[in-house]
Design a protein around this motif. Structure first.
Motif, PDB file in Angstrom:
ATOM      1  N   GLU A  41       0.991  -1.181  -0.059  1.00 40.44           N
ATOM      2  CA  GLU A  41       0.006   0.249  -0.005  1.00 40.44           C
ATOM      3  C   GLU A  41       1.034   1.017   0.023  1.00 40.44           C
ATOM      4  O   GLU A  41       0.719   2.328  -0.719  1.00 40.44           O
ATOM      5  CB  GLU A  41      -0.827  -0.282   1.004  1.00 40.44           C
ATOM      6  CG  GLU A  41      -1.842   0.981   0.736  1.00 40.44           C
ATOM      7  CD  GLU A  41      -3.043   1.475   0.284  1.00 40.44           C
ATOM      8  OE1 GLU A  41      -3.575   2.354  -0.296  1.00 40.44           O
ATOM      9  OE2 GLU A  41      -3.323   0.108  -0.088  1.00 40.44           O
ATOM     10  N   LEU A  42       2.279   1.221   0.694  1.00 39.27           N
ATOM     11  CA  LEU A  42       2.709   2.194   0.781  1.00 39.27           C
ATOM     12  C   LEU A  42       3.285   2.929  -0.731  1.00 39.27           C
ATOM     13  O   LEU A  42       3.548   3.426  -0.820  1.00 39.27           O
ATOM     14  CB  LEU A  42       4.120   2.397   1.805  1.00 39.27           C
ATOM     15  CG  LEU A  42       4.658   2.912   1.877  1.00 39.27           C
ATOM     16  CD1 LEU A  42       5.037   4.462   2.582  1.00 39.27           C
ATOM     17  CD2 LEU A  42       6.533   2.584   3.118  1.00 39.27           C
ATOM     18  N   GLU A  43       3.953   1.333  -1.397  1.00 40.03           N
ATOM     19  CA  GLU A  43       4.534   1.644  -2.586  1.00 40.03           C
ATOM     20  C   GLU A  43       3.230   2.224  -3.886  1.00 40.03           C
ATOM     21  O   GLU A  43       3.582   3.289  -4.527  1.00 40.03           O
ATOM     22  CB  GLU A  43       5.073   0.160  -3.351  1.00 40.03           C
ATOM     23  CG  GLU A  43       5.181   0.696  -4.674  1.00 40.03           C
ATOM     24  CD  GLU A  43       6.756   1.048  -4.851  1.00 40.03           C
ATOM     25  OE1 GLU A  43       7.024   1.864  -5.023  1.00 40.03           O
ATOM     26  OE2 GLU A  43       7.537   1.417  -3.552  1.00 40.03           O
ATOM     27  N   LYS A  44       2.178   1.981  -3.729  1.00 40.21           N
ATOM     28  CA  LYS A  44       0.725   2.471  -4.542  1.00 40.21           C
ATOM     29  C   LYS A  44       1.003   3.245  -3.888  1.00 40.21           C
ATOM     30  O   LYS A  44       0.665   4.655  -4.884  1.00 40.21           O
ATOM     31  CB  LYS A  44       0.037   1.896  -3.412  1.00 40.21           C
ATOM     32  CG  LYS A  44      -1.965   2.075  -4.637  1.00 40.21           C
ATOM     33  CD  LYS A  44      -3.215   1.075  -4.740  1.00 40.21           C
ATOM     34  CE  LYS A  44      -4.121   1.449  -5.036  1.00 40.21           C
ATOM     35  NZ  LYS A  44      -5.192   0.540  -5.363  1.00 40.21           N
ATOM     36  N   MET A  45       1.070   4.537  -2.658  1.00 41.80           N
ATOM     37  CA  MET A  45       0.414   5.685  -2.605  1.00 41.80           C
ATOM     38  C   MET A  45       1.783   5.938  -3.315  1.00 41.80           C
ATOM     39  O   MET A  45       1.568   6.844  -3.715  1.00 41.80           O
ATOM     40  CB  MET A  45       0.635   6.058  -0.582  1.00 41.80           C
ATOM     41  CG  MET A  45       0.385   7.545  -0.435  1.00 41.80           C
ATOM     42  SD  MET A  45      -1.016   8.302  -1.254  1.00 41.80           S
ATOM     43  CE  MET A  45      -2.429   7.247  -0.321  1.00 41.80           C
ATOM     44  N   HIS A  53       1.316   7.053  -6.394  1.00 38.04           N
ATOM     45  CA  HIS A  53       0.487   8.339  -6.534  1.00 38.04           C
ATOM     46  C   HIS A  53       0.728   9.274  -6.301  1.00 38.04           C
ATOM     47  O   HIS A  53       0.429  10.679  -7.033  1.00 38.04           O
ATOM     48  CB  HIS A  53      -0.993   7.410  -5.350  1.00 38.04           C
ATOM     49  CG  HIS A  53      -2.232   8.355  -5.687  1.00 38.04           C
ATOM     50  ND1 HIS A  53      -2.776   8.931  -6.554  1.00 38.04           N
ATOM     51  CD2 HIS A  53      -2.265   9.712  -4.641  1.00 38.04           C
ATOM     52  CE1 HIS A  53      -3.997   9.943  -6.157  1.00 38.04           C
ATOM     53  NE2 HIS A  53      -3.647  10.368  -5.287  1.00 38.04           N
ATOM     54  N   ILE A  54       1.428   9.722  -4.781  1.00 39.28           N
ATOM     55  CA  ILE A  54       2.022  11.121  -4.828  1.00 39.28           C
ATOM     56  C   ILE A  54       2.902  11.550  -5.994  1.00 39.28           C
ATOM     57  O   ILE A  54       2.928  12.569  -6.100  1.00 39.28           O
ATOM     58  CB  ILE A  54       2.596  11.256  -3.605  1.00 39.28           C
ATOM     59  CG1 ILE A  54       1.108  10.229  -2.717  1.00 39.28           C
ATOM     60  CG2 ILE A  54       3.689  12.188  -2.983  1.00 39.28           C
ATOM     61  CD1 ILE A  54       2.450  10.483  -1.109  1.00 39.28           C
ATOM     62  N   ASP A  55       3.802  10.005  -6.080  1.00 40.97           N
ATOM     63  CA  ASP A  55       4.894  11.356  -7.517  1.00 40.97           C
ATOM     64  C   ASP A  55       4.129  11.543  -8.538  1.00 40.97           C
ATOM     65  O   ASP A  55       4.191  12.509  -9.308  1.00 40.97           O
ATOM     66  CB  ASP A  55       5.722  10.143  -8.065  1.00 40.97           C
ATOM     67  CG  ASP A  55       6.682   9.627  -6.571  1.00 40.97           C
ATOM     68  OD1 ASP A  55       7.147  10.152  -6.029  1.00 40.97           O
ATOM     69  OD2 ASP A  55       6.755   8.271  -7.157  1.00 40.97           O
ATOM     70  N   ASP A  80     -11.663   9.555   0.725  1.00 38.28           N
ATOM     71  CA  ASP A  80     -10.649   8.898   0.440  1.00 38.28           C
ATOM     72  C   ASP A  80      -9.431   9.303   0.391  1.00 38.28           C
ATOM     73  O   ASP A  80      -9.185  11.089   0.240  1.00 38.28           O
ATOM     74  CB  ASP A  80     -11.258   8.826  -0.909  1.00 38.28           C
ATOM     75  CG  ASP A  80      -9.884   7.993  -2.247  1.00 38.28           C
ATOM     76  OD1 ASP A  80      -9.907   5.881  -2.092  1.00 38.28           O
ATOM     77  OD2 ASP A  80      -9.484   8.210  -2.637  1.00 38.28           O
ATOM     78  N   LEU A  81      -8.628   8.859   0.949  1.00 41.60           N
ATOM     79  CA  LEU A  81      -7.081   9.060   1.058  1.00 41.60           C
ATOM     80  C   LEU A  81      -6.190   8.871  -0.124  1.00 41.60           C
ATOM     81  O   LEU A  81      -5.553   9.810  -0.236  1.00 41.60           O
ATOM     82  CB  LEU A  81      -6.269   7.887   1.948  1.00 41.60           C
ATOM     83  CG  LEU A  81      -4.985   8.570   2.755  1.00 41.60           C
ATOM     84  CD1 LEU A  81      -4.675   9.491   3.571  1.00 41.60           C
ATOM     85  CD2 LEU A  81      -3.627   6.516   3.107  1.00 41.60           C
ATOM     86  N   TYR A  82      -6.634   8.854  -1.151  1.00 44.86           N
ATOM     87  CA  TYR A  82      -5.717   9.163  -2.378  1.00 44.86           C
ATOM     88  C   TYR A  82      -6.041  10.738  -2.765  1.00 44.86           C
ATOM     89  O   TYR A  82      -5.664  11.942  -3.802  1.00 44.86           O
ATOM     90  CB  TYR A  82      -6.573   8.422  -3.787  1.00 44.86           C
ATOM     91  CG  TYR A  82      -5.770   6.798  -2.998  1.00 44.86           C
ATOM     92  CD1 TYR A  82      -4.325   6.665  -3.648  1.00 44.86           C
ATOM     93  CD2 TYR A  82      -5.689   5.799  -2.035  1.00 44.86           C
ATOM     94  CE1 TYR A  82      -3.477   5.513  -3.642  1.00 44.86           C
ATOM     95  CE2 TYR A  82      -4.727   4.737  -2.099  1.00 44.86           C
ATOM     96  CZ  TYR A  82      -4.199   4.713  -2.547  1.00 44.86           C
ATOM     97  OH  TYR A  82      -3.119   3.507  -2.226  1.00 44.86           O
ATOM     98  N   ASP A  83      -7.655  10.975  -2.903  1.00 43.75           N
ATOM     99  CA  ASP A  83      -8.115  12.050  -3.134  1.00 43.75           C
ATOM    100  C   ASP A  83      -7.548  13.341  -2.278  1.00 43.75           C
ATOM    101  O   ASP A  83      -7.422  14.170  -2.902  1.00 43.75           O
ATOM    102  CB  ASP A  83      -9.745  12.014  -3.406  1.00 43.75           C
ATOM    103  CG  ASP A  83     -10.182  11.450  -4.541  1.00 43.75           C
ATOM    104  OD1 ASP A  83     -10.135  10.782  -5.541  1.00 43.75           O
ATOM    105  OD2 ASP A  83     -11.625  10.620  -4.221  1.00 43.75           O
ATOM    106  N   GLN A  84      -8.005  12.939  -0.972  1.00 42.91           N
ATOM    107  CA  GLN A  84      -7.168  13.720  -0.521  1.00 42.91           C
ATOM    108  C   GLN A  84      -5.673  14.044  -0.954  1.00 42.91           C
ATOM    109  O   GLN A  84      -5.080  15.340  -1.096  1.00 42.91           O
ATOM    110  CB  GLN A  84      -7.408  13.243   1.220  1.00 42.91           C
ATOM    111  CG  GLN A  84      -8.378  13.002   1.666  1.00 42.91           C
ATOM    112  CD  GLN A  84      -8.595  12.372   3.338  1.00 42.91           C
ATOM    113  OE1 GLN A  84      -7.310  11.989   4.295  1.00 42.91           O
ATOM    114  NE2 GLN A  84      -9.644  11.993   3.971  1.00 42.91           N
TER     115      GLN A  84
END
Length: 512
Positions: A61-65, A68-70, A93-97
């Motif tokens: 999940e950390l790698e996925k995030m 996403h951040i990159d 949603d954490l990704y949206d945030q």
């Protein structure tokens, strides 16, 4: 990280430095992200690694995030995206945030059309503050702090909107055991808030922020890897916490003295030196701290800063030296022996009036010490230039130098007094008695009072006083008598006091 338009400061920043910071913004953004990423990964590595744990899932999940951040960091946003970003920030949603806060921070970092008021009106401040409390999501915490730092750089009411919602203690919390990137962001925010109001400054000090900030700087020496930006924003924030009128509680800022002296001794960047020295100035106002400056070993480094080509460094350095020259004779002599008079001789001809004024003030302070008077008179060119300013300078410079002459006349031994009187000083004082300024006339009369008093003391028992002869032949005594008719009561009182104190017997003899 903030661009050049966003840092509030109580000192003038170097334009070249501001532009350089702006050019480095993208590089710094990548560096901030990398620091947070390394911190998060190291924290994950410290967790148990058995197969039954959720650690592997967490790493995935950390790698996925991270990816996403990159992606978010490479995207471009404009002010027109504000309301879409606000929806993402308010999402669950954490990704949206992450996308929303990164986008908001980017549009708040623009020099023009910063939507600070839109952030306030959309009630995003509480939401961003909630993200700042999420230690488990370090990058979200960083971006939220970054965005609120930019909001805090707005006008007074906009800054107040953060304060009223508990922004100060929240930013101070981010100075405690956080990744350096997050602590740096909190430092920027607190520096901006402190510059906005001395009340806010005092609130920040009450929260213990300065102690935490000093601790961070102490752990990351100026010469350390990656410490350049930290010391730049750190000394700037410390300076804003140590300055202002009314002055802060001195007991609250003394903790910063060792780290500021370290900056003076080790730093070369002019903006860091300037902030560090300005922060030391209010501490040097305390006479009981002057010895601490001397014992630190930093005074030679402080004096050497006078040779730098940066007004932003020279002016606070002169103020700091002037304060230290208010110490006792031994302390003043030590400072003079560090070579200040050589620099004064050069800088007293500077075209910048603030520099000349600071030097005149410093000379008036060192003239209260007999050993320093000898050193000053040894520098004949400097003393000649000083008298030239006393003769032709502006009234504010004349006032400082009349105070210097008062001290010189009061504390000189016969040899030094003779050196002074072999210059054009008496002719200059005679002309100043004709000034249109009451302050100048009064200060001149005070100087003449101490000249007559000191010469009379040195020559007591002697029938002949050459100083009196000089005053008489130049018409100065007659001018003092005439000033008893002056329209100003202050001038009359000082002139009358001189005549009554030193010439009463002559007046009585003339009446017999």
């Amino acid at each position: 990280m903030m661009n050049q338009s966003q840092a509030k400061t109580s000192t003038t920043r170097d334009n070249e430095f501001s532009l350089r910071r702006k050019r480095e913004e993208y590089t710094v953004e990548i560096r901030q992200h990398k620091r947070v990423e390394e911190f998060t990964q190291s924290r994950m590595r410290r967790q148990p690694q058995d197969e039954n744990s959720a650690s592997r899932q967490d790493l995935e999940e950390l790698e996925k995030m991270k990816k996403h951040i990159d992606t978010c960091l490479t995207r471009t946003f404009t002010v027109n995206d504000f309301y879409d970003l606000a929806k993402l920030i308010n999402s669950e949603d954490l990704y949206d945030q992450h996308l929303g806060v990164i986008g908001l921070r980017k549009i708040l970092a623009k020099k023009l059309d910063m939507p600070i008021q839109d952030v306030i009106d959309a009630n995003l401040i509480p939401r961003l503050m909630s993200f700042m409390k999420q230690d488990e999501h370090v990058h979200l915490q960083l971006e939220a702090a970054w965005a609120l730092t930019n909001v805090a750089s707005g006008n007074s009411l906009q800054t107040k909107s953060i304060i009223e919602k508990g922004g100060i203690p929240l930013f101070v919390t981010l100075l405690k055991d956080r990744p350096l990137a997050i602590s740096e962001q909190a430092i920027w925010a607190l520096g901006n808030i402190a510059a906005e109001s001395t009340n806010y400054r005092d609130d920040i000090l009450e929260e213990g922020a300065l102690d935490l900030l000093v601790e961070i700087l102490a752990k990351n020496p100026p010469s350390g890897s990656g410490s350049k930006k930290l010391w730049s924003c750190g000394t700037w924030a410390v300076s804003n916490l140590c300055r202002g009128k009314p002055a802060p509680n001195i007991a609250k800022i003394l903790v910063a003295m060792p780290i500021l002296l370290r900056a003076v001794q080790e730093e070369k960047a002019p903006e860091v030196l300037s902030d560090a020295i300005w922060a030391l100035v209010p501490i040097s106002d305390r006479k009981d701290k002057i010895q601490d400056f001397l014992e630190s070993g930093a005074v030679p480094d402080i004096v050497q800063n006078l040779s730098l080509p940066h007004l932003s460094v020279i002016i606070p350095t002169l103020r700091l030296i002037g304060n230290m020259l208010l110490g006792n004779s031994v302390q003043c002599e030590y400072i003079v022996n560090c070579g200040i008079l050589i620099h004064f001789d050069i800088l007293i001809e500077h075209k910048n009036s603030s520099i000349v004024r600071e030097i005149c003030w410093a000379i008036s302070n060192l003239a209260a010490s007999a050993p320093c008077i000898k050193s000053l008179l040894t520098e004949e060119e400097l003393f000649r230039k000083t008298l030239e300013i006393l003769d032709t300078g502006t009234n504010d410079l004349k006032r400082e130098l009349l105070w210097a002459m008062r001290n010189i006349f009061k504390h000189s031994d016969p040899e030094d007094l003779d050196k002074v009187l072999r210059t054009q000083v008496l002719e200059i004082l005679r002309s100043l008695l004709l000034s249109d300024s009451i302050d100048i006339i009064c200060s001149t009369l005070e100087a003449l009072y101490y000249l007559i008093q000191t010469s009379s003391f040195h020559l007591q028992g002697e029938k002949h006083n050459p100083v009196m002869d000089s005053l008489q032949s130049l018409g100065i005594i007659q001018s003092i008598e005439n000033l008893q008719e002056h329209r100003s009561n202050d001038v009359y009182a000082k002139a009358y006091h001189i005549i009554k104190t030193f010439f009463a017997e002559e007046i009585e003899d003339s009446l017999i």
